[in-house]
Design an enzyme around this catalytic site. Sequence first.
Site, short mmCIF file in Angstrom:
data_model
loop_
_atom_site.label_atom_id
_atom_site.label_comp_id
_atom_site.label_asym_id
_atom_site.label_seq_id
_atom_site.Cartn_x
_atom_site.Cartn_y
_atom_site.Cartn_z
N LYS A 283 47.88 41.51 41.26
CA LYS A 283 48.12 40.22 41.89
C LYS A 283 48.00 40.33 43.41
O LYS A 283 48.11 41.41 43.99
CB LYS A 283 49.51 39.70 41.54
CG LYS A 283 49.71 39.48 40.03
CD LYS A 283 48.88 38.31 39.52
CE LYS A 283 49.03 38.13 38.02
NZ LYS A 283 48.23 39.06 37.22
N ASP A 284 47.82 39.16 44.05
CA ASP A 284 47.63 39.09 45.50
C ASP A 284 48.78 39.76 46.25
O ASP A 284 49.91 39.80 45.78
CB ASP A 284 47.56 37.63 45.96
CG ASP A 284 46.39 36.90 45.35
OD1 ASP A 284 45.42 36.64 46.07
OD2 ASP A 284 46.45 36.59 44.15
N LYS A 285 48.47 40.22 47.45
CA LYS A 285 49.50 40.76 48.33
C LYS A 285 50.21 39.65 49.10
O LYS A 285 51.41 39.46 48.95
CB LYS A 285 48.89 41.77 49.32
CG LYS A 285 49.86 42.23 50.40
CD LYS A 285 49.14 43.13 51.36
CE LYS A 285 49.89 43.40 52.64
NZ LYS A 285 51.28 43.17 52.76
#
Length: 651
Positions: A283-285
Amino acid sequence: METVEMNSVSLKRPHSEDDLDEIKRQKISENSKTGNDSGQSIETGTEQPDKSLLEDTKNEIIPNEEGEEQEDEELEDSDEDGDSESFADMMKHGLTESDVGITKFVSSHKGFSGILKERYSDFVVHEIGKDGRVSHLDDFSVPVDDEVNCEDPSEETFTVLSDDDKQRLEELQLLKNKETSVAIEVIEDTKEKRTVIHQAVKSLFPGLETKTEDRDGKKYIIAYHAAGKKALANPRKHSWPKSRGSYCHFVLYKENKDTMDAINVLSRFLRVKPNIFSYMGTKDKRAITVQEIAVLRITAQRLAHLNKCLMNFKLGNFSYKNHPLKLGELQGNHFTVVLRNITGTDDQIEQAMHSLREIGFINYYGMQRFGTTAVPTYQIGRAILQNNWNEVMDLILKPRPGAEKGYLVKCREEWAKTRDPAAALKKLPVKRCVEGQLLRGLLKYGMKNIISAFGIIPRNNRLMYIHSYQSYVWNNMVSKRIEEYGLRAVPGDLTLKGATAVHIEEGDVDNYTIHDVVMPLPGFDVVYPKHKIGEAYKEMLVADNLDINNMRHKIRDYSLSGAYRKIIIRPQNVNWEVVAYDDPKIPLFTTDLDKLEGKPLPVLPTDGKFRALKMEFSLPPSTYATMAIREVLKMDTSIKNQTQLNTTWLR
């Protein structure tokens, strides 16, 4: 339907008050890291939010394949070698969307401006499991087994051992010294106290056994290895109840951390290897994300205790199951996104969102696939596929213009001057970046064996380069396909029948829409369309000295396998709302954690100074939300474009 060329508008503000507040909190927390084993909050190395503008996948600090703890963590996030050149000036050397083939739009509405991720909490991702269920964090309770559980420790277990005890026990557990045992004096000699210490050692340090001994009139708990390395490799199987599934599944809520960073932190606190964790997707940071994680033979109680120790993470919705999770098992992700300070009229917004819901967006690979510096990751991938290993080495290590940490700049300069891996490595305080790993490989195997030296880099990071090249080719080809044929299915297009790609024939073309059309990623088992795009694929690869009909590599890992990708994605569950606000720091919706903590919905003015577009939509795996947002705003999502448009915010 017509296609339109892109124009540039603002996407992301590089620095906000929210970011600066977070940086201050980080500094305060770093000053109070020592001596904390009481269960109070511990900062876990949160990176500055605006570091996302500097991130290049090649330059990320990455764990090694054994999951050893990263060294020099403070140096990792520092930027001690500041440059007077402004960030916007440095990013002039970065990529734009057109550099990686992203050039078309499918909608006809007029673009407008908005700021994405002014706060990382403006971008929330919830994973959608293979059963279609959206993951939410809504329960902190720990499941109770039917039988008595000798594994679950009491709350006191986590605080009864001193930092020194824990250090000595960890060294014993990992066989890092010549000690055969560790003695822990029982200060308050009661049976209850001894029981808690026994339980703490066995729970927190799998592989160790304990006994009580009298020494000089004092009681000691003696910790020792029951079976040496064998016990460490397969710790205490007998203590796990048979009726309980071997894997504890839980929902991980994280803020401003990517998935692997989060798992490395969890593994360090649990004193286990990261490879016992499994998940369905990364998942995105720079976001708030919610996803399911599974971990082998770690109790829910131990995991739940981390909620008292870690910032930026919350764990909940625990359950025991008999299986791990596998990459790619998810159905997709549900996004909740806020675009702040929008300039579009109500009519423009309605047109844009209706188009997103009804037509969709071009399924481009997003800019994060290609890095941010003057050496794109796809160039390295192309050199690997060409078997040009000197070029691979040169592209990774040579000096490059643009935004980089000071120590990387010095390392590259040393390499250019001396071509000496040892001298260049001395300039790197952080050794686990890709550059450091390649230099260590060159030291080990020599300059004439670059293939083996490159192999020291973890496999996923090596494959990232060739996947980046695949993405680069696909982006260019899909732009050419839409330019050539527009938004309709044509004879010779490919569509999927189950897992098989078939050509759309002249007589069947009316039975298909643009949403049925797929295009191949370059690989040896790909069937190519019977129209102009097939020739365009061949021409592009010939120009890169590659044979489209033979993408096999003498090193099996670097052989490209074929796949198909839809050219247009139509998001599901699309909803939107325009809201007014005055304070740019106020949240515009509640998160899962807000709801668990009972925080009320934000009170928004009816006539605020600013307007924001709140949107929700679901996407399948391997599609990029930024590309959907790009279609709404008609913008270039590259960092180069963002920083040049937002230079006043950088002063």
